[in-house]
Motif scaffolding. Structure first.
Motif, PDB file in Angstrom:
ATOM      1  N   LEU A   1     -28.517 -25.398 -14.532  1.00 28.59           N
ATOM      2  CA  LEU A   1     -29.197 -24.137 -14.219  1.00 28.59           C
ATOM      3  C   LEU A   1     -28.710 -23.035 -15.159  1.00 28.59           C
ATOM      4  N   SER A   2     -29.540 -22.034 -15.345  1.00 23.30           N
ATOM      5  CA  SER A   2     -29.096 -20.859 -16.104  1.00 23.30           C
ATOM      6  C   SER A   2     -28.095 -20.070 -15.259  1.00 23.30           C
ATOM      7  N   ASP A   3     -27.247 -19.300 -15.943  1.00 23.19           N
ATOM      8  CA  ASP A   3     -26.307 -18.433 -15.211  1.00 23.19           C
ATOM      9  C   ASP A   3     -27.081 -17.484 -14.298  1.00 23.19           C
ATOM     10  N   GLU A   4     -28.248 -17.051 -14.757  1.00 27.93           N
ATOM     11  CA  GLU A   4     -29.077 -16.138 -13.964  1.00 27.93           C
ATOM     12  C   GLU A   4     -29.503 -16.802 -12.651  1.00 27.93           C
ATOM     13  N   ASP A   5     -29.909 -18.072 -12.718  1.00 22.65           N
ATOM     14  CA  ASP A   5     -30.331 -18.777 -11.509  1.00 22.65           C
ATOM     15  C   ASP A   5     -29.168 -18.999 -10.547  1.00 22.65           C
ATOM     16  N   VAL A   6     -28.005 -19.343 -11.095  1.00 23.45           N
ATOM     17  CA  VAL A   6     -26.828 -19.559 -10.248  1.00 23.45           C
ATOM     18  C   VAL A   6     -26.468 -18.259  -9.526  1.00 23.45           C
ATOM     19  N   ALA A   7     -26.426 -17.184 -10.294  1.00 21.84           N
ATOM     20  CA  ALA A   7     -26.084 -15.894  -9.691  1.00 21.84           C
ATOM     21  C   ALA A   7     -27.122 -15.490  -8.649  1.00 21.84           C
ATOM     22  N   ALA A   8     -28.386 -15.774  -8.949  1.00 17.43           N
ATOM     23  CA  ALA A   8     -29.465 -15.378  -8.037  1.00 17.43           C
ATOM     24  C   ALA A   8     -29.312 -16.052  -6.671  1.00 17.43           C
ATOM     25  N   CYS A   9     -28.871 -17.301  -6.661  1.00 21.91           N
ATOM     26  CA  CYS A   9     -28.672 -18.000  -5.383  1.00 21.91           C
ATOM     27  C   CYS A   9     -27.649 -17.279  -4.524  1.00 21.91           C
ATOM     28  N   LEU A  10     -26.511 -16.953  -5.111  1.00 23.98           N
ATOM     29  CA  LEU A  10     -25.455 -16.333  -4.300  1.00 23.98           C
ATOM     30  C   LEU A  10     -25.796 -14.889  -3.949  1.00 23.98           C
ATOM     31  N   ARG A  11     -26.465 -14.195  -4.850  1.00 25.85           N
ATOM     32  CA  ARG A  11     -26.923 -12.832  -4.507  1.00 25.85           C
ATOM     33  C   ARG A  11     -27.903 -12.894  -3.339  1.00 25.85           C
TER      34      ARG A  11
END
Ligand code: 5GP
Ligand code: ZN
Length: 113
Positions: A56-66
């Motif tokens: 996954l992109s870093d953006e997608d990973v961060a989006a999950c936790l956000r």
């Protein structure tokens, strides 16, 4: 992924009770809730589990936790909540599309497993 249940839910091919959505993430109520609040947060990009999170992109990973944090606030889980991601057979993962369970609305067991 053509035969993935959660990909079908994201595309709207299988109905679900949406809780939150943005460009990266879709979140919906679990069909078999284990707590008063039981929400599943899934990235719109298919990966099997945390084991494949490097795909996954870093953006997608961060989006999950956000999204987890935002949904907890939206669902008024001010007393706390549990975030679980089952990964592979030993964790009894049943749907091979990465997802985070948000469980709350009651006191959880002090046993984690
Ligand atoms: P896992 O066991 O892979 O960690 O979690 C999969 C979760 O998906 C389970 O809690 C199960 O109840 C939920 N689930 C399975 N099929 C469906 C479905 O068709 N709709 C919804 N909303 N949840 C589902
Ligand atoms: Zn999928």
């Amino acid at each position: 992924m053509e035969n993935c249940l959660f990909c079908k839910i994201i595309k709207g091919e299988i109905p679900s009770a949406r809780v939150y959505e943005n460009d990266q993430v879709y979140a919906f109520k679990d069909i078999n809730p284990q707590a008063p609040v039981h929400v599943l947060v899934v990235p719109k990009t298919h990966v099997a589990s945390v084991s494949e999170i490097d795909l996954l992109s870093d953006e997608d990973v961060a989006a999950c936790l956000r999204a987890v944090s935002l949904i907890a606030r939206q669902e008024s889980l001010s007393g706390g909540y549990r975030v679980i991601s089952n990964c592979g057979p030993d964790a009894c993962q049943s749907v091979p599309h990465l997802h985070f369970h948000i469980l709350g609305g009651r006191r959880m067991s002090d046993q984690m497993a």
